[in-house]
Design an enzyme around this catalytic site. Structure first.
Site, PDB file in Angstrom:
ATOM      1  N   LYS A  84       0.838  -1.195   0.000  1.00 36.90           N
ATOM      2  CA  LYS A  84       0.000   0.000   0.000  1.00 36.90           C
ATOM      3  C   LYS A  84       0.882   1.258   0.000  1.00 36.90           C
ATOM      4  O   LYS A  84       0.693   2.169  -0.786  1.00 36.90           O
ATOM      5  CB  LYS A  84      -0.892  -0.043   1.240  1.00 36.90           C
ATOM      6  CG  LYS A  84      -1.792   1.150   1.394  1.00 36.90           C
ATOM      7  CD  LYS A  84      -2.683   0.991   2.621  1.00 36.90           C
ATOM      8  CE  LYS A  84      -3.401   2.284   2.928  1.00 36.90           C
ATOM      9  NZ  LYS A  84      -4.248   2.191   4.108  1.00 36.90           N
ATOM     10  N   GLU A 120      10.928  -4.441   3.861  1.00 34.75           N
ATOM     11  CA  GLU A 120      11.005  -5.851   3.459  1.00 34.75           C
ATOM     12  C   GLU A 120      10.570  -6.011   2.003  1.00 34.75           C
ATOM     13  O   GLU A 120      11.238  -6.659   1.193  1.00 34.75           O
ATOM     14  CB  GLU A 120      10.068  -6.717   4.337  1.00 34.75           C
ATOM     15  CG  GLU A 120      10.455  -6.824   5.799  1.00 34.75           C
ATOM     16  CD  GLU A 120       9.800  -5.756   6.665  1.00 34.75           C
ATOM     17  OE1 GLU A 120       9.500  -4.649   6.163  1.00 34.75           O
ATOM     18  OE2 GLU A 120       9.591  -6.043   7.861  1.00 34.75           O
ATOM     19  N   GLY A 129      -4.441  -2.081   5.468  1.00 38.81           N
ATOM     20  CA  GLY A 129      -3.647  -3.217   4.966  1.00 38.81           C
ATOM     21  C   GLY A 129      -4.271  -4.556   5.297  1.00 38.81           C
ATOM     22  O   GLY A 129      -4.431  -5.426   4.433  1.00 38.81           O
ATOM     23  N   ARG A 130      -4.662  -4.755   6.549  1.00 38.72           N
ATOM     24  CA  ARG A 130      -5.157  -6.075   6.952  1.00 38.72           C
ATOM     25  C   ARG A 130      -6.591  -6.323   6.518  1.00 38.72           C
ATOM     26  O   ARG A 130      -7.146  -7.383   6.783  1.00 38.72           O
ATOM     27  CB  ARG A 130      -4.976  -6.253   8.460  1.00 38.72           C
ATOM     28  CG  ARG A 130      -5.572  -5.152   9.303  1.00 38.72           C
ATOM     29  CD  ARG A 130      -5.055  -5.209  10.734  1.00 38.72           C
ATOM     30  NE  ARG A 130      -5.529  -4.080  11.528  1.00 38.72           N
ATOM     31  CZ  ARG A 130      -4.929  -2.902  11.606  1.00 38.72           C
ATOM     32  NH1 ARG A 130      -3.826  -2.667  10.898  1.00 38.72           N
ATOM     33  NH2 ARG A 130      -5.419  -1.937  12.359  1.00 38.72           N
ATOM     34  N   GLU A 184      -3.233  -6.770  15.490  1.00 38.72           N
ATOM     35  CA  GLU A 184      -2.812  -5.447  15.017  1.00 38.72           C
ATOM     36  C   GLU A 184      -3.972  -4.463  15.145  1.00 38.72           C
ATOM     37  O   GLU A 184      -3.772  -3.270  15.355  1.00 38.72           O
ATOM     38  CB  GLU A 184      -2.317  -5.515  13.561  1.00 38.72           C
ATOM     39  CG  GLU A 184      -1.603  -4.258  13.110  1.00 38.72           C
ATOM     40  CD  GLU A 184      -0.836  -4.415  11.801  1.00 38.72           C
ATOM     41  OE1 GLU A 184       0.383  -4.701  11.822  1.00 38.72           O
ATOM     42  OE2 GLU A 184      -1.458  -4.259  10.736  1.00 38.72           O
ATOM     43  N   HIS A 242      -1.613 -33.572  18.336  1.00 31.54           N
ATOM     44  CA  HIS A 242      -0.395 -34.313  18.660  1.00 31.54           C
ATOM     45  C   HIS A 242       0.724 -33.372  19.075  1.00 31.54           C
ATOM     46  O   HIS A 242       1.896 -33.752  19.058  1.00 31.54           O
ATOM     47  CB  HIS A 242       0.009 -35.175  17.459  1.00 31.54           C
ATOM     48  CG  HIS A 242      -1.079 -36.140  17.094  1.00 31.54           C
ATOM     49  ND1 HIS A 242      -1.188 -37.394  17.648  1.00 31.54           N
ATOM     50  CD2 HIS A 242      -2.160 -35.991  16.279  1.00 31.54           C
ATOM     51  CE1 HIS A 242      -2.270 -37.991  17.164  1.00 31.54           C
ATOM     52  NE2 HIS A 242      -2.886 -37.162  16.336  1.00 31.54           N
ATOM     53  N   LYS A 262      10.329  -0.297  13.699  1.00 33.99           N
ATOM     54  CA  LYS A 262      10.768  -0.011  12.322  1.00 33.99           C
ATOM     55  C   LYS A 262      11.829   1.092  12.336  1.00 33.99           C
ATOM     56  O   LYS A 262      12.853   1.003  11.677  1.00 33.99           O
ATOM     57  CB  LYS A 262       9.587   0.492  11.470  1.00 33.99           C
ATOM     58  CG  LYS A 262       8.639  -0.564  10.974  1.00 33.99           C
ATOM     59  CD  LYS A 262       7.670   0.083   9.976  1.00 33.99           C
ATOM     60  CE  LYS A 262       6.442  -0.755   9.770  1.00 33.99           C
ATOM     61  NZ  LYS A 262       5.395  -0.076   8.995  1.00 33.99           N
TER      62      LYS A 262
HETATM   63  O1  F6P Z   1       3.045  -4.067   9.923  1.00 33.68           O
HETATM   64  C1  F6P Z   1       2.614  -2.782   9.663  1.00 33.68           C
HETATM   65  C2  F6P Z   1       1.953  -2.653   8.329  1.00 33.68           C
HETATM   66  O2  F6P Z   1       1.760  -1.291   8.102  1.00 33.68           O
HETATM   67  C3  F6P Z   1       0.640  -3.415   8.197  1.00 33.68           C
HETATM   68  O3  F6P Z   1      -0.428  -2.757   8.746  1.00 33.68           O
HETATM   69  C4  F6P Z   1       0.565  -3.587   6.723  1.00 33.68           C
HETATM   70  O4  F6P Z   1      -0.356  -4.573   6.369  1.00 33.68           O
HETATM   71  C5  F6P Z   1       1.996  -3.960   6.407  1.00 33.68           C
HETATM   72  O5  F6P Z   1       2.765  -3.172   7.275  1.00 33.68           O
HETATM   73  C6  F6P Z   1       2.422  -3.785   4.988  1.00 33.68           C
HETATM   74  O6  F6P Z   1       2.318  -2.452   4.563  1.00 33.68           O
HETATM   75  P1  F6P Z   1       2.404  -2.061   3.042  1.00 33.68           P
HETATM   76  O7  F6P Z   1       1.272  -2.711   2.315  1.00 33.68           O
HETATM   77  O8  F6P Z   1       2.334  -0.571   3.014  1.00 33.68           O
HETATM   78  O9  F6P Z   1       3.725  -2.556   2.507  1.00 33.68           O
END
Ligand code: F6P
Length: 535
Positions: free
Chosen positions: A196, A202, A254-255, A340, A371, A500
């Site tokens: 987003k 990452e 995002g979620r 979250e 198990h 972060k």
């Molecule tokens: O972990 C924090 C967060 O902002 C989440 O809310 C989100 O889903 C994720 O990082 C990924 O964010 P983006 O889609 O901006 O890469």
């Protein structure tokens, strides 16, 4: 209301759940909520009519009906960020208008969905291809909400896959992207960069690695990379042309984003019609959530059971146990969705919470969990409310005998957790096995199950795209209801920021570009160890 619930909880402490069934033979029918063919059974809990009345009273006291309609209407319910939370609009493209800042958001939703459909069709029929030919594989690069939703749903709907093979890379650990790309053809792989913000370290690191891999392998970045993002300026800077970007607005959290462009990998795996069924399932749950009275309302009752167990009974964790192997990623998905969203200590108005917020959510599919950690669920000192999910039928008619065993195990576990086994029953069993005297007494105590351990069971006919849409939307609304009743903003996530920021500064220390001044002794020593051993 909370006081009344605490009093009811204290008063019920002496009784057992199984006694409630003896007192009310209709209990299973009265303590369940159905949405279409889906049924939530919460009769194996200590909730009785008085508790349910007090719980539903919380909804009225919190103004849930108004908050719910405000969310659907596009009001800025995400107050700390001043935004609506309109994931529901993504799954209702043809429904009535939803106006934000004077414009109907549905036009954009329809337009993006049509572009996704067209692109998905072209990928699946080979008219969108790489230099090596039709796409054999798709790699979705994203993390958090840009990974967990599509990864969970794509695995869940494996029987519907009839497109290219879809893979997911999320971790910045190079091991994951190395292992994923190792078996793929750089000239026939589509890479979807899902972010987003298009700044998540990452995802941007993995995307750059994938771009290099593609270039080195003779691929064509322009033809083989697309972006799913709200940040069109940044996607262009990365080298992805505007027509290869599927955008969405900042009112999609995002979620909560699997219903729109972030679901592109799922759409490619199952086809646009299957994706439509997934949206239809979500929409059906929305309709149910908006129209059913609290006690017949499946997501509301899911939330109220959650509040009863976490905030009133004070059980610190909740186990999610899908007896559905393809829902293997559901616990991880729910960890983000629930923890979250509601893992907070401050209410919307800035006041400190006086009740615990979300419990720890964890779990694994049955029967595997049986198990591993079920020993603790049955005989440990902590009570863990369990949420079982199970389909009446599987997708493999030729393996119906497997499914019978799966369902029997699921039902057996919830019954055993509730019923338990007394010392006398344990003795009786050992006597039948031929034990006597001191040895019998010594063994019997270890075979006692305290029982009275609560569980919910969500049953559905079969894990289809429609049903998965119902399940995901039900959990989203559960989180919303719990958030409203606790007075939280379920749509921000400030708690992820501090770590972060510190990672950025520690990266410089590990690289030797900065000293560890300002970091504590432990962190400085660990960074120094890594610097010395990193090769
Ligand atoms: O972990 C924090 C967060 O902002 C989440 O809310 C989100 O889903 C994720 O990082 C990924 O964010 P983006 O889609 O901006 O890469």
């Amino acid at each position: 209301m909370w006081d009344e619930l605490m009093t009811l909880h204290a008063a019920g402490r002496g009784g057992r759940i199984r006694d409630l069934f003896d007192a009310d033979p209709d209990r299973a029918a009265r303590f369940c909520a159905s949405a279409g063919d889906m049924r939530l059974d919460y009769s194996k809990t200590r909730i009785d009519a008085a508790v349910r009345r007090a719980l539903t009273g919380l909804c009225d006291r919190a103004g849930l009906a108004e908050r719910r309609e405000a969310m659907f209407a596009g009001a800025p319910v995400n107050e700390t960020e001043g935004r609506p939370a309109l994931h529901t609009a993504l799954r209702d493209p043809d429904g009535g208008p939803v106006v934000v800042n004077g414009a109907d958001v549905k036009a954009g939703v329809r337009d993006t969905l049509a572009r996704m459909r067209a692109f998905c069709g072209a990928v699946r029929d080979g008219s969108a291809a790489g230099p090596g030919g039709a796409f054999s594989d798709v790699v979705n690069i994203g993390i958090g909400g840009s990974d967990l939703g599509p990864a969970m749903a794509t695995l869940a709907l494996a029987p519907c896959h009839d497109g290219p093979c879809v893979h997911f890379v999320s971790n910045v650990d190079g091991a994951q992207i190395a292992d994923t790309l190792a078996g793929l053809d750089a000239r026939r792989t589509l890479v979807i960069v899902a972010s987003k913000s298009f700044t998540t370290v990452e995802t941007m690191t993995n995307a750059a690695t994938a771009r290099d891999w593609m270039t080195r392998g003779g691929g064509d970045v322009a033809a083989q990379m697309v972006a799913l993002s709200s940040a069109t300026g940044l996607t262009a800077r990365f080298g992805i042309a505007p027509e290869r970007v599927f955008g969405f607005e900042d009112w999609v959290g995002g979620r909560y984003s699997v219903w729109g462009p972030i679901g592109l990998s799922l759409m490619i795996a199952i086809g646009a019609d299957g994706f439509d069924d997934f949206l239809r399932g979500g929409r059906a749950m929305d309709e149910h959530f908006r129209t059913r009275p609290w006690e017949d309302n499946l997501p509301v009752m899911l939330a109220l059971c959650g509040l009863w167990h976490a905030q009133v009974c004070r059980y610190p964790t909740r186990a999610v146990l899908p007896y559905d192997q393809r829902l293997e990623r559901l616990p991880a998905y729910l960890q983000q969705l629930e923890m979250e969203s509601n893992g907070k200590s401050v209410a919307m108005d800035g006041a400190a919470l006086t009740l615990p917020s979300v419990p720890v959510v964890w779990g694994a599919p049955g029967t595997n969990g049986q198990h591993a950690f079920f020993q603790m669920l049955h005989q440990g000192t902590q009570i863990v409310p369990c949420e079982f999910l199970v389909a009446a039928r599987g997708h493999e008619p030729e393996l119906a005998h497997h499914h019978r065993l799966l369902v029997a195990n699921c039902l057996a576990q919830s019954e055993a957790l509730m019923r338990g086994r007394s010392l006398d029953e344990a003795r009786e069993g050992l006597r039948e096995a031929g034990l006597t005297g001191a040895e019998l007494e010594r063994q019997a105590r270890h075979r006692v199950f305290p029982g009275d351990r609560p569980s919910l069971t969500l049953v559905y006919p079969c894990l289809t795209p429609f049903v998965l849409g119902q399940i995901v939307a039900a959990y989203e609304h559960r989180v919303f209801v719990e958030g409203v009743i606790l007075g939280l903003n379920s749509f921000d996530q400030w708690g992820v920021e501090l770590g972060k920021e510190m990672a950025t500064s520690l990266g410089l220390v590990i690289d030797g570009q900065a000293d560890a001044q300002g970091h504590d002794g432990s962190t400085a020593a660990l960074a120094e160890y890594v610097r010395r051993h990193c090769g």
